[in-house]
Each structure stands twice: as C-alpha cells, then as structure tokens.
Write a protein that holds these residues in place. Structure first.
Motif, PDB file in Angstrom:
ATOM      1  N   LEU A   1       0.983  -1.326   0.112  1.00 18.46           N
ATOM      2  CA  LEU A   1      -0.119  -0.205  -0.086  1.00 18.46           C
ATOM      3  C   LEU A   1       0.936   1.231  -0.063  1.00 18.46           C
ATOM      4  O   LEU A   1       2.013   1.469   0.857  1.00 18.46           O
ATOM      5  N   GLY A   2       0.804   2.168  -0.682  1.00 15.56           N
ATOM      6  CA  GLY A   2       1.470   3.320  -1.061  1.00 15.56           C
ATOM      7  C   GLY A   2       1.081   4.348  -1.943  1.00 15.56           C
ATOM      8  O   GLY A   2      -0.461   4.478  -2.016  1.00 15.56           O
ATOM      9  N   THR A   3       1.743   5.078  -2.434  1.00 14.37           N
ATOM     10  CA  THR A   3       1.239   6.530  -2.926  1.00 14.37           C
ATOM     11  C   THR A   3       0.220   5.923  -4.358  1.00 14.37           C
ATOM     12  O   THR A   3      -0.636   6.772  -4.536  1.00 14.37           O
ATOM     13  N   TYR A   4       0.417   4.820  -4.936  1.00 13.29           N
ATOM     14  CA  TYR A   4      -0.161   4.649  -6.137  1.00 13.29           C
ATOM     15  C   TYR A   4      -1.696   4.347  -5.484  1.00 13.29           C
ATOM     16  O   TYR A   4      -2.740   4.708  -6.095  1.00 13.29           O
ATOM     17  N   GLN A   5      -1.945   3.598  -4.375  1.00 10.40           N
ATOM     18  CA  GLN A   5      -3.311   3.348  -3.991  1.00 10.40           C
ATOM     19  C   GLN A   5      -3.823   4.586  -3.552  1.00 10.40           C
ATOM     20  O   GLN A   5      -5.235   4.798  -3.565  1.00 10.40           O
ATOM     21  N   VAL A   6      -3.140   5.468  -2.840  1.00 11.03           N
ATOM     22  CA  VAL A   6      -3.671   6.644  -2.401  1.00 11.03           C
ATOM     23  C   VAL A   6      -4.194   7.707  -3.634  1.00 11.03           C
ATOM     24  O   VAL A   6      -5.362   8.268  -3.355  1.00 11.03           O
ATOM     25  N   LEU A   7      -3.234   7.625  -4.597  1.00  7.15           N
ATOM     26  CA  LEU A   7      -3.906   8.486  -5.770  1.00  7.15           C
ATOM     27  C   LEU A   7      -4.895   7.792  -6.317  1.00  7.15           C
ATOM     28  O   LEU A   7      -5.768   8.401  -6.929  1.00  7.15           O
ATOM     29  N   GLU A   8      -5.054   6.595  -6.347  1.00  9.97           N
ATOM     30  CA  GLU A   8      -6.309   5.873  -7.039  1.00  9.97           C
ATOM     31  C   GLU A   8      -7.433   6.059  -6.206  1.00  9.97           C
ATOM     32  O   GLU A   8      -8.630   5.647  -6.532  1.00  9.97           O
ATOM     33  N   HIS A   9      -7.345   6.544  -5.089  1.00 15.39           N
ATOM     34  CA  HIS A   9      -8.305   6.337  -4.021  1.00 15.39           C
ATOM     35  C   HIS A   9      -9.081   5.099  -3.462  1.00 15.39           C
ATOM     36  O   HIS A   9     -10.135   5.000  -3.319  1.00 15.39           O
ATOM     37  N   THR A  10      -8.075   3.901  -3.746  1.00 17.11           N
ATOM     38  CA  THR A  10      -8.754   2.625  -3.237  1.00 17.11           C
ATOM     39  C   THR A  10      -8.701   2.570  -1.805  1.00 17.11           C
ATOM     40  O   THR A  10      -8.986   1.727  -1.008  1.00 17.11           O
ATOM     41  N   ILE A  11      -7.478   3.490  -1.260  1.00 18.42           N
ATOM     42  CA  ILE A  11      -7.309   3.296   0.263  1.00 18.42           C
ATOM     43  C   ILE A  11      -7.098   4.841   0.689  1.00 18.42           C
ATOM     44  O   ILE A  11      -6.896   5.936  -0.256  1.00 18.42           O
ATOM     45  N   THR A  12      -7.314   5.115   1.993  1.00 21.62           N
ATOM     46  CA  THR A  12      -7.173   6.404   2.510  1.00 21.62           C
ATOM     47  C   THR A  12      -5.734   6.677   2.711  1.00 21.62           C
ATOM     48  O   THR A  12      -4.938   5.672   2.789  1.00 21.62           O
ATOM     49  N   ALA A  13      -5.106   7.938   3.035  1.00 19.88           N
ATOM     50  CA  ALA A  13      -3.868   8.132   2.968  1.00 19.88           C
ATOM     51  C   ALA A  13      -3.351   7.572   4.346  1.00 19.88           C
ATOM     52  O   ALA A  13      -2.327   6.980   4.344  1.00 19.88           O
TER      53      ALA A  13
END
Length: 254
Positions: free
Chosen positions: A58-70
């Motif tokens: 989990l990292g910047t990729y998922q955060v930018l995708e909005h699939t997880i919260t920051a």
C-alpha cells in the motif's frame, strides 16, 4: 499549522530525493512532525529511509487511485518524527489510469485532507518529469522547493518548470508559492560552481535559499544504508547543510 512542500524539478540528478529525505529527517530531528510522500516511481526516497520497496503493498499508487485512505498507507520511517507514504515501481502506471478520471489533478490534494492536521510539514518527492503525478503534487502543495545543481546545464529547463508552476497557479492552485531555489552539489574549488551560484543569485536573488548543499561523499553513501545523512553521519558537511536548510525553512514559516 501544517504546510505541504513539493520538491520538484523535471531534470533528474539534481538532488531532489536527497533533499526530500534529508530535509524531512532534519525537520524531524528539530522536533517537527513530518510526513514524506514518495511520488516518484523510482521509490528512492522510500528505500533511502529504510523501506523495503519490493514489499510495499500500500502506497502512493493506491492513495492516488483513492482505493485506500492516506492514513492506511502511512508507515513509520527509520528517522525520528518522520512517517512516510512509500512508492513502488507500479506507480508508473498511475498516469494512464488517472487520465479519464474527473478532477484527476486533485487526487492527492483530496487524499491528504484527512491527514494534514496530524503533521507540521508534509514533504513530497516528485518524479523527474512534469507528468500527472507531479501535477498532483503541485496542486496539493502550498509551496515548492526547486533544487538546482551547480553544474553547466543548471538553468536549462528551469524556465519550463517556472512556466508550469505559473500555469498551475492560474488553473489549479492559486495558493502555490515558490518556497525557494536550492543550490545543490556545490564544490567551492570549481570555478563553474561559483559561476552558477552567481548566475542564479543574479536572476532570482531573493528566491534563493542562503543554505547551499555542498558536494559530500557521505551524502552519496547514506542511501545505500537506507539512512538519512543525519543518521548516517551527523557531523558531516551534508548533515550540517540540511540542518541549516531546515532552520531556514522554519524561520521563514514560523
């Protein structure tokens, strides 16, 4: 008060990641709470703070995708008071994936809203390009630090970057300011280094940080140990430079 600072230059090899990692560490040592966001697919800022990049799920990729919260992507770095949202090579694909999304330039800004209040400074390491990830970083940021190496082509490309910043100010982020131009890789023995310093100061006078980052072997060695320069060798020239830079930023902002 929380401030988001992007560290950007579309040229590679200007000391961008070195500055991100060591400025974050220096501010942390000065008892500020720091979140570093690795927004470069090379993930050097992540490995430079002891993160096993291959193991990042989990990292910047998922955060930018909005699939997880920051919040879910934040991990503790091996530096006092520094947390990090790490990157992985798969971040490269995000540019394509965001292309059709509405408000694609605001994905990072939106994601950071919930964590902003938990930190004194959020520092973003940008990719060496002016693509969509860097655009997200500059749209989310309050200000930008531009590292410039004291070498022959130093000012080449700077005009392009400043134009990009101006258009982001017009379209996406009216509040974006230039925190300062940071001269890096300075070698006092070289006439060229001194010429570049004089040239940059002549053109950009009050935008240039007083602190200059000197060439330093220890600065180059530290990342291979997954440590900031402050952890690796607190007495080295590089460490002193980045502590001075942190003081300069704190004085300016506080």
């Amino acid at each position: 008060m929380s401030k988001i600072i992007a560290i950007a230059n579309q040229k590679g090899g200007v000391g961008k990641t070195t500055t991100t990692v060591n400025l974050a560490a220096a501010l942390g040592v000065l008892e500020k709470k720091i979140l570093l966001i690795d927004a470069d697919p090379q993930a050097n800022a992540s490995s430079g703070l002891g993160i096993d990049v291959e193991a990042v799920e989990l990292g910047t990729y998922q955060v930018l995708e909005h699939t997880i919260t920051a919040k879910k992507a934040i991990v503790k770095a091996n530096s006092p008071n520094v947390d990090i949202i790490p990157a992985h090579i798969d971040l490269v694909a995000i540019e394509l994936e965001l292309v059709d999304k509405p408000n694609r330039e605001y994905m990072l800004k939106k994601a950071l809203e919930e964590v902003k209040k938990d930190y004194d400074y959020i520092i973003i390491d940008c990719a060496p390009s002016l693509g969509l990830i860097t655009l997200n970083a500059l749209t989310a940021a309050d200000s930008v630090i531009i590292p410039i190496q004291c070498e022959y082509y130093a000012l080449e490309g700077l005009g392009k970057l400043l134009n990009t910043i101006t258009s982001i100010q017009k379209i996406h982020n009216k509040e974006l300011a230039i925190e300062g131009l940071l001269l890096t890789m300075y070698d006092s023995r070289l006439r060229l280094s001194n010429q570049v310093v004089a040239e940059v100061k002549k053109h950009f006078d009050n935008m240039v940080f007083k602190t200059i980052i000197q060439r330093n072997i220890k600065l180059g060695e530290a990342p291979s140990y997954g440590e900031s320069i402050i952890a690796y060798d607190a007495t080295s020239k590089g460490s002193v430079n980045y502590i001075n830079l942190a003081h300069e930023i704190l004085k300016k902002n506080e």
